[in-house]
Design a protein around this motif. Structure first.
Motif, PDB file in Angstrom:
ATOM      1  N   GLY A  79      -4.074 -28.487  33.811  1.00 17.32           N
ATOM      2  CA  GLY A  79      -4.834 -29.148  33.151  1.00 17.32           C
ATOM      3  C   GLY A  79      -5.164 -30.548  33.900  1.00 17.32           C
ATOM      4  O   GLY A  79      -6.437 -30.950  33.977  1.00 17.32           O
ATOM      5  N   LEU A  80      -4.251 -31.266  34.477  1.00 18.29           N
ATOM      6  CA  LEU A  80      -4.286 -32.355  35.049  1.00 18.29           C
ATOM      7  C   LEU A  80      -5.046 -32.132  36.415  1.00 18.29           C
ATOM      8  O   LEU A  80      -6.042 -33.004  36.793  1.00 18.29           O
ATOM      9  N   TRP A  81      -4.888 -31.040  36.941  1.00 15.96           N
ATOM     10  CA  TRP A  81      -5.640 -30.442  38.396  1.00 15.96           C
ATOM     11  C   TRP A  81      -6.913 -30.283  38.188  1.00 15.96           C
ATOM     12  O   TRP A  81      -7.936 -30.760  38.641  1.00 15.96           O
ATOM     13  N   LYS A  82      -7.406 -29.612  36.960  1.00 15.23           N
ATOM     14  CA  LYS A  82      -8.744 -29.740  36.689  1.00 15.23           C
ATOM     15  C   LYS A  82      -9.465 -30.784  36.315  1.00 15.23           C
ATOM     16  O   LYS A  82     -10.769 -30.852  37.082  1.00 15.23           O
ATOM     17  N   GLN A 125       6.391 -35.929  40.181  1.00 10.35           N
ATOM     18  CA  GLN A 125       5.546 -36.031  41.141  1.00 10.35           C
ATOM     19  C   GLN A 125       4.236 -34.674  41.336  1.00 10.35           C
ATOM     20  O   GLN A 125       3.168 -35.122  41.685  1.00 10.35           O
ATOM     21  N   GLY A 126       4.514 -33.890  40.644  1.00  8.36           N
ATOM     22  CA  GLY A 126       3.414 -32.849  40.418  1.00  8.36           C
ATOM     23  C   GLY A 126       2.245 -33.128  39.979  1.00  8.36           C
ATOM     24  O   GLY A 126       1.113 -33.039  39.995  1.00  8.36           O
ATOM     25  N   CYS A 127       2.629 -33.829  38.589  1.00  3.98           N
ATOM     26  CA  CYS A 127       1.518 -34.628  37.745  1.00  3.98           C
ATOM     27  C   CYS A 127       0.758 -35.541  38.597  1.00  3.98           C
ATOM     28  O   CYS A 127      -0.265 -35.554  38.500  1.00  3.98           O
ATOM     29  N   LEU A 128       1.614 -36.442  39.516  1.00  4.35           N
ATOM     30  CA  LEU A 128       0.894 -37.519  40.033  1.00  4.35           C
ATOM     31  C   LEU A 128      -0.213 -37.018  40.959  1.00  4.35           C
ATOM     32  O   LEU A 128      -1.288 -37.520  41.381  1.00  4.35           O
ATOM     33  N   LEU A 129       0.318 -35.713  41.606  1.00  3.11           N
ATOM     34  CA  LEU A 129      -0.477 -35.218  42.715  1.00  3.11           C
ATOM     35  C   LEU A 129      -1.660 -34.470  42.061  1.00  3.11           C
ATOM     36  O   LEU A 129      -2.766 -34.355  42.610  1.00  3.11           O
ATOM     37  N   ALA A 130      -1.254 -33.675  40.945  1.00  6.93           N
ATOM     38  CA  ALA A 130      -2.326 -32.931  40.221  1.00  6.93           C
ATOM     39  C   ALA A 130      -3.648 -33.949  39.525  1.00  6.93           C
ATOM     40  O   ALA A 130      -4.834 -33.586  39.792  1.00  6.93           O
ATOM     41  N   LYS A 131      -3.191 -35.186  39.461  1.00 11.50           N
ATOM     42  CA  LYS A 131      -4.333 -36.087  38.760  1.00 11.50           C
ATOM     43  C   LYS A 131      -5.193 -36.423  40.014  1.00 11.50           C
ATOM     44  O   LYS A 131      -6.339 -36.808  39.927  1.00 11.50           O
ATOM     45  N   LYS A 132      -4.689 -36.310  41.240  1.00 14.07           N
ATOM     46  CA  LYS A 132      -5.530 -36.415  42.461  1.00 14.07           C
ATOM     47  C   LYS A 132      -6.201 -35.488  42.929  1.00 14.07           C
ATOM     48  O   LYS A 132      -6.947 -35.301  43.750  1.00 14.07           O
ATOM     49  N   GLY A 133      -6.268 -34.251  42.274  1.00 17.23           N
ATOM     50  CA  GLY A 133      -6.872 -33.026  42.565  1.00 17.23           C
ATOM     51  C   GLY A 133      -6.073 -32.216  43.569  1.00 17.23           C
ATOM     52  O   GLY A 133      -6.644 -31.446  43.979  1.00 17.23           O
ATOM     53  N   LEU A 134      -4.721 -32.477  43.602  1.00 19.78           N
ATOM     54  CA  LEU A 134      -3.788 -31.835  44.563  1.00 19.78           C
ATOM     55  C   LEU A 134      -2.789 -30.915  43.943  1.00 19.78           C
ATOM     56  O   LEU A 134      -2.148 -31.378  43.125  1.00 19.78           O
ATOM     57  N   TRP A 135      -2.736 -29.681  44.389  1.00 17.13           N
ATOM     58  CA  TRP A 135      -2.061 -28.717  43.700  1.00 17.13           C
ATOM     59  C   TRP A 135      -0.638 -28.577  44.639  1.00 17.13           C
ATOM     60  O   TRP A 135      -0.904 -28.342  45.793  1.00 17.13           O
ATOM     61  N   VAL A 136       0.420 -28.406  43.759  1.00 17.51           N
ATOM     62  CA  VAL A 136       1.735 -28.117  44.382  1.00 17.51           C
ATOM     63  C   VAL A 136       1.917 -26.402  44.321  1.00 17.51           C
ATOM     64  O   VAL A 136       2.036 -25.840  43.293  1.00 17.51           O
ATOM     65  N   SER A 137       1.927 -25.730  45.486  1.00 15.60           N
ATOM     66  CA  SER A 137       2.061 -24.328  45.804  1.00 15.60           C
ATOM     67  C   SER A 137       3.492 -24.117  45.356  1.00 15.60           C
ATOM     68  O   SER A 137       3.790 -22.953  45.156  1.00 15.60           O
ATOM     69  N   GLU A 138       4.774 -24.931  45.580  1.00 13.24           N
ATOM     70  CA  GLU A 138       5.888 -24.526  45.802  1.00 13.24           C
ATOM     71  C   GLU A 138       6.689 -25.884  45.491  1.00 13.24           C
ATOM     72  O   GLU A 138       6.618 -26.776  45.910  1.00 13.24           O
ATOM     73  N   PHE A 139       7.809 -25.700  44.533  1.00 11.43           N
ATOM     74  CA  PHE A 139       8.885 -26.501  44.378  1.00 11.43           C
ATOM     75  C   PHE A 139      10.010 -25.959  45.108  1.00 11.43           C
ATOM     76  O   PHE A 139      10.499 -24.694  44.727  1.00 11.43           O
ATOM     77  N   ARG A 140      10.508 -26.559  46.037  1.00  8.03           N
ATOM     78  CA  ARG A 140      11.717 -26.074  46.978  1.00  8.03           C
ATOM     79  C   ARG A 140      12.908 -26.723  46.544  1.00  8.03           C
ATOM     80  O   ARG A 140      13.178 -28.268  46.659  1.00  8.03           O
ATOM     81  N   ILE A 141      13.808 -26.332  45.820  1.00  4.98           N
ATOM     82  CA  ILE A 141      14.961 -27.135  45.048  1.00  4.98           C
ATOM     83  C   ILE A 141      16.144 -26.815  45.999  1.00  4.98           C
ATOM     84  O   ILE A 141      16.322 -25.795  46.844  1.00  4.98           O
ATOM     85  N   GLU A 142      16.524 -28.022  46.480  1.00  4.95           N
ATOM     86  CA  GLU A 142      17.889 -28.050  47.359  1.00  4.95           C
ATOM     87  C   GLU A 142      19.085 -28.607  46.682  1.00  4.95           C
ATOM     88  O   GLU A 142      18.945 -29.524  45.840  1.00  4.95           O
ATOM     89  N   SER A 143      20.204 -28.050  47.012  1.00  4.55           N
ATOM     90  CA  SER A 143      21.430 -28.398  46.381  1.00  4.55           C
ATOM     91  C   SER A 143      21.465 -29.904  46.721  1.00  4.55           C
ATOM     92  O   SER A 143      21.227 -30.561  47.760  1.00  4.55           O
ATOM     93  N   GLY A 144      21.995 -30.669  45.919  1.00  4.46           N
ATOM     94  CA  GLY A 144      22.063 -32.220  46.034  1.00  4.46           C
ATOM     95  C   GLY A 144      23.306 -32.534  47.153  1.00  4.46           C
ATOM     96  O   GLY A 144      22.829 -33.522  47.999  1.00  4.46           O
ATOM     97  N   LEU A 145      24.508 -31.698  47.232  1.00  2.81           N
ATOM     98  CA  LEU A 145      25.178 -32.058  48.106  1.00  2.81           C
ATOM     99  C   LEU A 145      25.538 -30.972  49.113  1.00  2.81           C
ATOM    100  O   LEU A 145      26.011 -31.175  50.319  1.00  2.81           O
ATOM    101  N   ASN A 146      25.349 -29.720  48.749  1.00  2.00           N
ATOM    102  CA  ASN A 146      25.789 -28.593  49.418  1.00  2.00           C
ATOM    103  C   ASN A 146      24.650 -28.140  50.441  1.00  2.00           C
ATOM    104  O   ASN A 146      24.111 -27.046  50.375  1.00  2.00           O
ATOM    105  N   CYS A 147      24.334 -29.037  51.457  1.00  2.00           N
ATOM    106  CA  CYS A 147      22.990 -28.789  52.201  1.00  2.00           C
ATOM    107  C   CYS A 147      23.515 -29.279  53.739  1.00  2.00           C
ATOM    108  O   CYS A 147      24.647 -30.017  53.644  1.00  2.00           O
ATOM    109  N   GLY A 148      22.630 -29.423  54.578  1.00  2.00           N
ATOM    110  CA  GLY A 148      22.590 -30.082  55.598  1.00  2.00           C
ATOM    111  C   GLY A 148      21.949 -31.557  55.845  1.00  2.00           C
ATOM    112  O   GLY A 148      20.951 -31.586  54.964  1.00  2.00           O
ATOM    113  N   GLY A 149      22.143 -32.181  56.741  1.00  2.00           N
ATOM    114  CA  GLY A 149      21.459 -33.410  56.923  1.00  2.00           C
ATOM    115  C   GLY A 149      21.689 -34.482  55.837  1.00  2.00           C
ATOM    116  O   GLY A 149      22.617 -34.528  55.299  1.00  2.00           O
ATOM    117  N   HIS A 150      20.470 -35.345  55.306  1.00  2.00           N
ATOM    118  CA  HIS A 150      20.535 -36.086  54.227  1.00  2.00           C
ATOM    119  C   HIS A 150      20.825 -35.586  52.854  1.00  2.00           C
ATOM    120  O   HIS A 150      20.435 -34.419  52.668  1.00  2.00           O
TER     121      HIS A 150
END
Length: 613
Positions: free
Chosen positions: A301-304, A247-272
């Motif tokens: 590199g992709l972002w540039k 996902q980060g590469c896909l966005l970077a190719k469009k000139g969009l920078w990901v400022s944070e990757f927010r990791i969430e537990s696959g199952l030990n979370c709320g909601g979906h």
């Protein structure tokens, strides 16, 4: 809190750089955090609002316009672009009110009970908190006042962040005709945020949406401004390193920078809950820690090139990328370990904040039901029309109403909002699987087939388990504020961690618990968050395998084997770091790992009947 001389000596330590707080409040449902920034942002605490429900946001705009004496003119759903305009209007209102609150806080006196004093006393150990404590010890009046003025200028409000579920992007219709793609659910929500005054982050969850990513690249605020800074930042909620890279590469190719990757537990979370392939939180965090420099270099590199393709200025260096984690954290020791061992920028605490009435929106009845909830009351259910496992409180009004409708022969919802409408089995225009139309047609189809087998009955029960999440997840805030509350049925998307918190809490009390200044009374048998996630995966495996044997779901043996193998690999990883993880509780942690390993191995050998899970 007693501050030691050692803490004073650390005031200039680099580890104190960054945001005012190390904890953020994640999005919870559509309504539980819809106005949380109005309650905590002035104290420097970041929080996240859902912007998927424009109907709810319109109601909140009216509520807060009246509260703060602001003009309010309803935006009718017959007007052009009404959905995104409602979202923009509410976000601008929150922006303006928080700005006013923060200015008032900055100008308040340094005295017991004042807002500015509360700001500092809520802070974790940090350079700012340290300098405040030092100021409070100064006896000379003029010097103390001088230090106070410096401290005022160093305050920052918390970020007013928003969330969009990228897969909730169904096309919208008017008079049976499909509207342009820009009017789709997620696309119009994105536009609502992009056109707002906010300088904050949008959290994209639930996976990749190429058309949404492309649309994002049409808004200037997502690109560096004249100072090389981003007015609006992108945060990706991910369940693994590969997803972040793709996902980060896909966005970077469009000139969009990901400022944070927010990791969430696959199952030990709320909601979906997004199960993935059974990869556990620890190994995922380890991979990010080990590979963040390479990921940053790749994206840069992709972002540039993406910026150059748009004839935009290309920065000489990459912008920072933060890594955070959320899901199941319950103690200060766990929080500290995660941040320090995995070099995280911060953590998210969601479910415990449901029991902080001054911060989140849970009506009084459901506050009590959350406090009383046992393990059997919090279920990884099939309630979501999206077909994704969904954590929910089984004692909620929403669940009572769902069962009542089935008993009276009128199952399903009238579908007043339709944000999750995606099925076209019976209709040309998509409908929701929780709707009365869909469920009644499904029953008639089942009866028409003449099938009365146990397997068919279980499949039908799975269909009838779908709930009206669009309406019911907003009910808590509406009931709490007495807004059209007569026919509302609250659903609560708490995570399994809620069973460990048994009392209403203030913001001060919970932050003191998170930052290790006090310890709330948690059950003595509460497992470590890493162990809890493994146990949930084991329960998931057995429950899903039973559905598979019953013919309720389509799975393969390979699916179950892959998840099991990855869980075992994660257990091996935890064995390797056990001494660093919890030195004083190492023996208990290792014992729990062995028990979990035996359960997974038994499942792989299918030596335990699924019903015994």
């Amino acid at each position: 809190m007693v501050t030691s001389m050692r803490q004073y000596e650390q005031c200039d330590d680099e580890r104190f750089a960054g945001s005012a707080h190390t904890v953020h409040i994640p999005v919870m449902g559509t309504g539980f955090t819809v106005d949380t920034p109005l309650k905590v942002a002035r104290f420097g605490i970041d929080s996240v609002m859902s912007i998927g429900d424009d109907i709810l946001l319109e109601q909140m705009s009216k509520l807060y316009s009246e509260k703060y004496g602001l003009d309010f003119e309803p935006i009718d759903d017959r007007e052009d672009d009404y959905r995104s305009r409602r979202i923009t209007r509410y976000l601008n209102l929150v922006h303006d009110v928080v700005k006013r609150q923060f200015q008032n806080l900055q100008n308040s006196p340094f005295e017991p009970g004042s807002e500015i004093t509360r700001y500092f006393r809520l802070l974790p150990d940090s350079a700012l908190r340290c300098d405040y404590d030092k100021m409070m010890k100064i006896e000379n009046d003029s010097e103390r006042i001088s230090r106070q003025e410096i401290l005022r200028q160093r305050l920052t409000p918390g970020s007013i962040d928003v969330n969009i579920m990228t897969k909730v992007d169904g096309d919208r219709y008017k008079n049976g005709q499909k509207l342009p793609p820009e009017e789709a659910v997620a696309m119009s929500a994105l536009r609502g945020f992009a056109n707002s005054k906010l300088s904050s982050s949008i959290i994209l969850s639930a996976g990749m949406n190429p058309r949404l990513f492309s649309y994002m690249s049409t808004f200037a605020d997502f690109f560096p401004n004249g100072n090389g800074r981003l007015t609006k930042r992108i945060i990706l909620k991910v369940s693994g390193f590969r997803s972040a890279m793709v996902q980060g590469c896909l966005l970077a190719k469009k000139g969009l920078w990901v400022s944070e990757f927010r990791i969430e537990s696959g199952l030990n979370c709320g909601g979906h809950a997004f199960v993935g392939k059974g990869n556990l939180a620890g190994p995922i965090l380890h991979e990010f820690k080990a590979n963040l420099p390479q990921l940053t270099e790749k994206l840069f590199g992709l972002w540039k090139r993406g910026l150059a393709d748009k004839n935009m200025d290309v920065p000489a260096e990459p912008l920072p990328i933060a890594i955070t984690y959320q899901g199941g954290i319950g103690t200060s020791e766990e929080d500290t370990f995660l941040r320090e061992f995995y070099n995280l920028s911060g953590t998210g605490w969601g479910t415990p904040f449901l029991l902080v009435p001054e911060v989140t929106n849970v009506d009084e009845l459901h506050l009590q039901r959350l406090i009383q909830a046992g393990k059997e009351d919090v279920k990884l259910s099939d309630h979501s029309p999206l077909g994704v496992p969904f954590w929910s409180l089984q004692t909620s009004h929403s669940e009572e109403n769902r069962k009542r409708l089935i008993e009276t022969g009128t199952p399903g919802s009238s579908c007043p909002k339709g944000f999750l409408a995606s099925d076209t089995e019976f209709t040309k225009v998509p409908i929701c699987k929780a709707s009365r139309v869909y469920q009644v047609k499904t029953i008639k189809k089942s009866q028409g087939n003449g099938s009365t087998s146990e397997n068919s009955q279980r499949i039908l029960e799975s269909v009838l388990e779908k709930s009206c999440l669009c309406r019911d997840l907003a009910a808590g805030v509406l009931r709490k504020n007495d807004i059209d509350a007569s026919e509302l049925f609250t659903a609560v998307c708490c995570g399994p961690n809620i069973v460990n918190f048994k009392s209403l809490t203030t913001l001060e009390e919970l932050l003191d618990h998170i930052y290790g200044r006090r310890s709330m009374a948690l059950p003595k048998d509460r497992p470590h968050l890493f162990i809890a996630e493994i146990l949930i995966f084991i329960e998931y495996l057995y429950n899903e395998y039973k559905k598979y044997l019953d013919g309720v779901i389509e799975r393969t043996e390979a699916y179950f084997n892959e998840i099991s193998t990855n869980v075992l690999s994660g257990i091996d990883y935890y064995r390797s770091i056990a001494s660093q993880l919890c030195e004083q509780k190492k023996d208990k942690f290792l014992s729990d790992l062995e028990s979990a390993s035996e359960a997974v191995l038994a499942f792989l050998g299918r030596t335990i009947a699924p019903a015994e899970a």
